[in-house]
Design a protein around this motif. Structure first.
Motif, PDB file in Angstrom:
ATOM      1  N   THR A   1     -12.960 -17.902   5.224  1.00 50.43           N
ATOM      2  CA  THR A   1     -11.548 -17.627   5.483  1.00 50.43           C
ATOM      3  C   THR A   1     -11.174 -18.077   6.886  1.00 50.43           C
ATOM      4  OG1 THR A   1      -9.816 -15.940   5.351  1.00 50.43           O
ATOM      5  CG2 THR A   1     -11.893 -15.276   6.369  1.00 50.43           C
TER       6      THR A   1
ATOM      7  N   ILE B   1      -7.476 -17.511   9.725  1.00 50.65           N
ATOM      8  CA  ILE B   1      -6.158 -16.897   9.888  1.00 50.65           C
ATOM      9  C   ILE B   1      -5.330 -17.727  10.853  1.00 50.65           C
ATOM     10  CG2 ILE B   1      -4.864 -14.833  10.537  1.00 50.65           C
ATOM     11  CD1 ILE B   1      -7.459 -13.233  10.177  1.00 50.65           C
TER      12      ILE B   1
ATOM     13  N   VAL C   1      -4.587  -5.927   5.965  1.00 52.78           N
ATOM     14  CA  VAL C   1      -4.286  -6.751   4.806  1.00 52.78           C
ATOM     15  C   VAL C   1      -5.555  -6.790   3.959  1.00 52.78           C
ATOM     16  CG1 VAL C   1      -3.728  -9.082   4.006  1.00 52.78           C
ATOM     17  CG2 VAL C   1      -2.600  -8.164   6.047  1.00 52.78           C
TER      18      VAL C   1
ATOM     19  N   ILE D   1      -7.166  -8.447   0.554  1.00 55.88           N
ATOM     20  CA  ILE D   1      -7.008  -9.499  -0.438  1.00 55.88           C
ATOM     21  C   ILE D   1      -8.156  -9.383  -1.430  1.00 55.88           C
ATOM     22  CG2 ILE D   1      -6.828 -11.987  -0.830  1.00 55.88           C
ATOM     23  CD1 ILE D   1      -4.602 -10.746   0.984  1.00 55.88           C
TER      24      ILE D   1
ATOM     25  N   LEU E   1      -5.404 -16.924   5.458  1.00 53.57           N
ATOM     26  CA  LEU E   1      -4.362 -15.913   5.615  1.00 53.57           C
ATOM     27  C   LEU E   1      -3.357 -16.444   6.629  1.00 53.57           C
ATOM     28  CD1 LEU E   1      -3.217 -12.995   5.263  1.00 53.57           C
ATOM     29  CD2 LEU E   1      -4.767 -12.305   7.108  1.00 53.57           C
TER      30      LEU E   1
ATOM     31  N   LEU F   1      -0.320 -15.294   8.751  1.00 54.23           N
ATOM     32  CA  LEU F   1       0.028 -13.955   9.202  1.00 54.23           C
ATOM     33  C   LEU F   1       1.139 -13.986  10.237  1.00 54.23           C
ATOM     34  CD1 LEU F   1      -0.948 -10.930   9.225  1.00 54.23           C
ATOM     35  CD2 LEU F   1      -2.513 -11.614  11.053  1.00 54.23           C
TER      36      LEU F   1
ATOM     37  N   TYR G   1       2.862 -11.750   5.370  1.00 52.66           N
ATOM     38  CA  TYR G   1       1.662 -12.570   5.274  1.00 52.66           C
ATOM     39  C   TYR G   1       1.661 -13.289   3.936  1.00 52.66           C
ATOM     40  CZ  TYR G   1      -0.243  -8.634   2.543  1.00 52.66           C
ATOM     41  OH  TYR G   1      -0.438  -7.648   1.626  1.00 52.66           O
TER      42      TYR G   1
ATOM     43  N   VAL H   1      -1.273 -15.672   1.383  1.00 51.65           N
ATOM     44  CA  VAL H   1      -2.638 -16.160   1.177  1.00 51.65           C
ATOM     45  C   VAL H   1      -2.620 -17.193   0.064  1.00 51.65           C
ATOM     46  CG1 VAL H   1      -3.747 -14.036   1.953  1.00 51.65           C
ATOM     47  CG2 VAL H   1      -3.263 -14.351  -0.458  1.00 51.65           C
TER      48      VAL H   1
END
Length: 135
Positions: A11, A13, A106, A108, A122, A124, A129, A131
């Motif tokens: 992941t 952000i 958050v 997910i 993500l 944000l 937000y 995804v």
């Protein structure tokens, strides 16, 4: 890394309110084997200067669902002054009713298939937000 019997997850952000990666966001990874199974927390990490989390735990064999929990409140509290300057007309806690983030966390949840890699970015900001499944 995924194998024939496991999936893998990564992941990152992006803080869209300032157009930069979100550094230092704590992330916890949990997994379960089946919709009725209990969640097992596997561990966690935090995003680096590029907003990436490169060292999430390996998923166990039999994982069918994954949950990523992003601790966003601490990030927004630490960035509140910078964001207020960057968004002169929209300070980070405007109209939120709190001194911190409107979304303090958050979570997910997504389904996985063995042998597949799942990159879940993500996007944000203090009041929203988004995804998606990346590549």
């Amino acid at each position: 890394m995924s194998t024939d019997t496991t999936a893998s997850v990564s992941t990152h952000i992006l803080d869209t309110s300032i157009g930069r990666p979100a550094e230092g966001v704590a992330i916890t990874l949990a997994a379960r084997a089946g919709s009725d199974a209990a969640w097992v927390t596997l561990g966690g990490s935090a995003t680096d200067a590029d907003g990436r989390c490169k060292d999430l735990p390996v998923l166990p064999v039999g994982t069918t669902h994954v949950r990523l929990d992003f601790e966003t409140e601490a990030y927004f509290l630490s960035k509140q002054n910078q964001q207020a300057e960057a968004q002169q007309d929209a300070p980070a806690n405007r109209d939120s009713g709190t001194a911190g983030a409107f979304f303090p966390e958050v979570a997910i949840t997504f389904a996985v298939v063995p042998g597949q890699h799942y990159h879940v970015p993500l996007l944000l900001n203090p009041f929203g937000y988004s995804v998606y499944r990346g590549s």
